[in-house]
Structure formats: structure tokens, C-alpha cells
Scaffold this active site. Sequence first.
Site, PDB file in Angstrom:
ATOM      1  CB  CYS A 455      12.488  12.842  -5.704  1.00  0.00           C
ATOM      2  SG  CYS A 455      13.298  12.747  -7.237  1.00  0.00           S
ATOM      3  CG  HIS A 761      13.381  16.964  -7.933  1.00  0.00           C
ATOM      4  ND1 HIS A 761      13.923  16.064  -7.151  1.00  0.00           N
ATOM      5  CD2 HIS A 761      12.823  17.904  -6.984  1.00  0.00           C
ATOM      6  CE1 HIS A 761      13.620  16.456  -5.736  1.00  0.00           C
ATOM      7  NE2 HIS A 761      12.666  17.511  -5.634  1.00  0.00           N
TER       8      HIS A 761
END
Length: 805
Positions: A455, A761
Site C-alpha cells: 500500500c 496502512h
Amino acid sequence: MGSEQALSEVVESAKERFGRLRHLVQKFLDDDDVPQECLPLLQECAEIWSSYVDACQDITMQAPKEDANRLSKAFLRLNETAFLYYMIVYALLEDTLPRLKEFSSNKDQNVRNLYGERIQLLHNDPNIERIRNVIENYPKFIQLQTIEPGKLSSMLHFHGDTLLLIDVRPRSEFVKAHIKCKNIICIDPASFKDSFTDQQIESVSLITSPHSDITLFSNRDKFKFIILYTDTQLHNNFQQRQIRILAKILSQNSVIKPLSGTKILILENGFSNWVKLGGAYQSSVSETAHLTSSSSTPAFGSPQVPTGLFNQKSLSPNKDKSMPMVSMNTQPLLTTVQRPQLPLYYPDLPIIPQPSPNRNSPTVQKFSPHPPTTLSKLNTPSTIQNKANTVERISPDIRAAQAHAYLPPASNVFSPRIPPLPQQNLSSSRQTILNNSQVLDLDLIVGLENIGNCCYMNCILQCLVGTHDLVRMFLDNTYLNFINFDSSRGSKGLLAKNFAILVNNMHRHGAFTPPNVRTIPVQTIQFKKICGHINPMYSESMQQDCQEFCQFLLDGLHEDLNQNGSKKHLKQLSDEEERMREKISIRKASALEWERFLLTDFSAIIDLFQGQYASRLQCQVCEHTSTTYQTFSVLSVPVPRVKTCNILDCFREFTKCERLGVDEQWSCPKCLKKQPSTKQLKITRLPKKLIINLKRFDNQMNKNNVFVQYPYFLDLTPYWARYFNDEAIVNEDIPTRGQVPPFRYRLYGVACHSGSLYGGHYTSYVYKGPKKGWYFFDDSLYRPITFSTEFITPNAYVLFYERIF
Ligand SMILES: [Zn+2]
């Protein structure tokens, strides 16, 4: 690649054999009724032993995969398994068997011989030492942090006094050449061993060292950082192991000077890579400069200034790693190793034309509207036509600037002839029609597959793809005209080509889709593979810092497209030249420095993203100053530790005048000693696309989660350096290259981070034009924002602003 699968197969089979062994040992330990005959057991032992040896051989075969700094998880698992294996075989052969009554009473010579052989093998197996080392060092050296050459270079610039460098190579090599800095010592890798303490390093390893080395080492706890480096390429694994052992000794086996406030870092990819990237080094040939204080007051324009070159550091090591060890060894120290041809992953790619000899073709000019004046193709002056006059008159001046760092005040040739800044009409450039009548939708919307912890890459790709001026050249293939196959730090177009493939895939999937239709996520595996090929850090499935990836990608694209990538770096300024430079205004000096930079780094990427800032040290006693200039593609600003703040607070913090602490005082070249001093940064060039990283992580990787308010429209004019303190604004006579206030920006991308650095994240918000508005991207998922200011978020980590006029 296939080797990864092979590796996991080896791990699996080792595990299976390990299971059998455990079973066997258990039988020995649990069973009071031990088997009557030892021979079959020994036979089984022998079998297991030989499969153990096989496993070790497999490890040895995989060993070159071991990166200087990181072991792949699979490799570690394999070592662990083999080590346990060894422990059990050892226990079985050396402990359990001899203690069995049946064994000791057995008069069978065959059994005894067999036993003796096994023990011999066990003791003589060189793999065991290796495996034991890997296991013992693993948890510790994983914690050891590394430092990239570029970062070290800038630390040497700004905090040279707070660094102690330890060269962990044989002293003979150290004497030949070593990194140029103020505080450096050599500890020969053969002079210490695993079991040493820091006291023994002092009393044994340094026994024959010069007095200055011993003094520096005994003051090691006074430094903020200790940087260890060795040569990872010219030598075998020995030095790599020793550097970790030394780090361990200093951090954990320190009996006389525990280093509580000192951080130990290992220089990535070692010394020859440092040299190759243009890092400053001291060689015995020029003894006069030896250990002068110039390292703490870096010379203006010295090659180690982290220009694109240094930001590029990640491109070289990998290529070199694919070189066989043997041929590396035959290279004399410090010569540049011929790089092997990189494999092309896309054989079906259109054939890349060689760079056009006529670089003033219209396409070129479209993206490089202002080549630095001296590079205006002096060899093809006819194409310059009416600019020829200017060029001819400018060039000698720039050459003079190279040599003297300032322009003769009389020369006033620049200003009237500088072409105006190309002003993109931002609102109407959302669609572009190409020559081949292919229509582009630059506001494409598509998700990106997450192939395991990437990510960090996806969020940056989404934001960069939101940069129209960047994406357009990769969609219409104009970038092909710029690939510089001779760029010494580039990947011969590999990265640029693969970025183009990715962007084109994104366009194919995500352009012109009606709002209610879901687009198919685009695969990123091939692109990630290329990134990993260029920098091994990205070949792993570990989470990485997205702003570092952003720099990596921009710098990599720059080097591939760097029109001046094959030019040698300019020589450092002399002290006298530096003094002259210090006297002129900061605007003029920074503009001159920028011109110098462009002589070796010139690309569409630089034109879009690269900025520059000045760092000025000042002695509080005599007021003497020293200023250095650095370029950036991502501007990292500190985040104050307060409850809430505004992004302008970050800029205030970044540019505030800082009084240096006693331990980091600057040694003033005028007073010739350390004096109370101040340091101040000023932004001297603001790029068209400004990428701002909110520096939320400190050196210990603690995250500062404060909500930094950032506006949709940002005016940075007050933070652009007109002058330092009382400096007057003078009539400038050098190209402005867009550096004319005001500097107003509009937000178009936000990369967000939640959680801790390596466990968190990343997501992103990207502006998709007035019709579609802002979109939220979370890997393969995306959606329009749900409320109008959703993209102003406490999780913001990297902000993408574009200049508006
Ligand atoms: Zn002074």
C-alpha cells in the site's frame, strides 16, 4: 522469481526431516525401554545427518541472496530450521547415544566407527558456524538500522560534528581511501571477535592504532551517531559479519561506555558504493586535505551534496550485486565497475529509439522548456537560431560560475531573454488530445492490486498519477525521447518504461468510466518487481515508508530521463570561491547553485518536482557564515509536538533559526574553533509540484500523530527566501526559472498513513477534476469522498500541491 519457490521447497523439506528427527529424539528421551540394537538407530542418524548436510548445501547455494542488510524471511526460516536440525543431531549423537547402556556395552567396531565418523562430520562442518552466526545475530542485526548514502552525506553536511564514522575494513584499505569526514577511525575487521567487549576493542583491537583514533573511540559516547561501514562488494561475507558483530559489541557488550544516547547505524552497501555515487572520500593521494574541518562546513557545490545523484543511491547497488563476486575482486579499489546490461522484463515492448540527436525537437521542448543555458546543445548551435546570441554569451558566464561561484556583476544578459514560465492552464488541461488522435482522460479512476504490503507504493502511485504533467508524458510516449541510455545513475530506461506500462494500464482500465461503473484494479506486481530489481528494499514484501518510495520513484525516473546524466559532477569550490559566494545575496547564490545543479541533473522530473533549500551556519562571536544548498523532490518538514497545528507551523519550525547545542557547535573557520553558533534553513526554490512530507517519525521511529491542519489553497510566499536577515534585494542577473513570487499552491493529493511505520496502512485522496471531485483510494478499492473536506485528515503524511498562477 523461481528461486523464491525453490527456497520455500527447501524450507518445507527441511521441516519434514526436522519432524522425523524430533520424533526420533523423543523416542530416545521418553522410552525407558531403549532399543536393543544401536546400529539401525545410528543408520537412521546417518541418514538424517546426510539430509542435514544437504539442507546446509541448499542454504549455501541460497546464501548469495543474502542482502548486506536484510535477510529474506524465508532464508532466515531455513537457517533456523537447519540450526534446530543441527542441535538435535548434535544432541542425539553427542549426548543421548553415548549415554545409552546398549551403546557403551556394544563391542561392535562397526557401530563405534560409524559413530566416530558422524561426530567428526558434525564437528568439522563449516556450515554449523555459519548457521549459528546467522541465528545469533539475526534478532540483533534486524534491529540495527542502516543509513542510506544520501542521508549520511547530508548528515555529514549539517551535523558532521555529531557523527563518528568507523571504517571496518583492513587498515591498509582505510589508509588508501576512506569517507571524508571530521571524525573517523578504522577498526580492522580481523582485530576483534564475537566475544569481545568494548573494553577489549580499546585494549586489543586498537593497540596499534594512531593516538587520534584511540581518543576518538574513547569519546564514542559523546557522539549522537556512530556510523559503521565496510566494503560489502569487494570482499566476502567476513566483513559483513564483522560489522554486525562490532555493532553488537558497541551496543550490547559495552562494559565501560554503554551507548545510551548514541545511535549506531550501518551505511548501506558500503564504501565502494559510496564512492561510486560520488560521496566525498579522502584518498591517500591528496594527503593535504586529510581530516580538515571542511567536512563540518561542507564546501559549496561539493559532489556529495545530495543532488539527484545521491537521491539515486538505490539504483546502483542492485546492479552491482548481480555481478559475480569473482569479477568484483579483480577490480582495483575505487574504480567504477562496468555495469551489466539489465534484463528487460518486457520483450514485447516497443523498441525504444535512441535519444534523438536533435534534442531541440518540438517534443523535447514541450517538456524541457528551459534547458540550462550551457547545455543548449552547444554542438548544434544552428537549431538555437535566434537564441544563439544569448547562449553564446551566457555560456562563458556559467562556466565562470562553475569556477568562481559568482557571476561578474556587470553581466546582465540573462533577465531580458529568459523565456516566460510555461503556465499550464490547470482547469482546462483535464483532457489532452494527442497527435495520433488518441484522447486521454487524465482524471482516470482505478484501483491498484495490493500484492502484499505494498500500500505504501499504491498510495504514492495514485497521487503521482494525479499529477497531470507527469502522467501525460508517459501516456503519449514523449518520455521515450528523453531516455538517456548513457545516464550513469539511471536504469537505462527500465524504470521509466515500466512506469509507462503501469500508467497506460491504469488509463486503459480507469479512463472514461461512468461514475457508477466499477473499474478492474490494475496489477502492480511487474512494476514492483522492477522497483525491487533496482532497489532490493522493494523486492521484499515488507511495509516501507511511502515518502521514501516517492523519492525513490521520482529520482529513478529522473535519472532515466536525465539529459545530463552522463556528465561528470562539477568540481568543488575552493575556499576562496566559497568565500566569494558567501558575500552575494542568497537569491543569486541559490540561483547559481541551481544552474550548477542543472548541468548534471536536467530532466522533466526536475523541472516539475525539484526544489532547493539553503542551510546557513553562523558563528555568534564573529558573525561569520557558511551556506550550503540542497535540492529536494520531497520536502520533509518537522511536525511540532503540540495538540494541533497548522502546516505553516511546520514551515515555521523548518525555517526557524536554531541555536546549536554545546555538543553540536560549529567550528568557525574564522575563529578557528568551536563557537556558539546558529543554524537556519531557508527554502530557496519552490517547484511547480510541491510534495510535502510531514515528518511524523523521529529517529526511534516513534510516530507523532498530531492533526496538522493543511489548507486546500496554500500560500508559501512568506517561506520562500528573498534574503537572509538584512541582505538587500539586489538586481539579479541570472535565470529566475520560475522563482518569482507569489508561490500559491492548490492541493491535489494526500497520502495518508495510519498505525505505526512498519505495521500501518497507507491510503490516498486524489483530486480528479471539477466534474469528478476528490476520490479516496485504498489499494484496489476506491470511492468518491463522502463529505467535502474528507481529504483534510489527521492521517495525512505526504501532501501533493501544485502551483497556481
Ligand atoms: Zn567565528
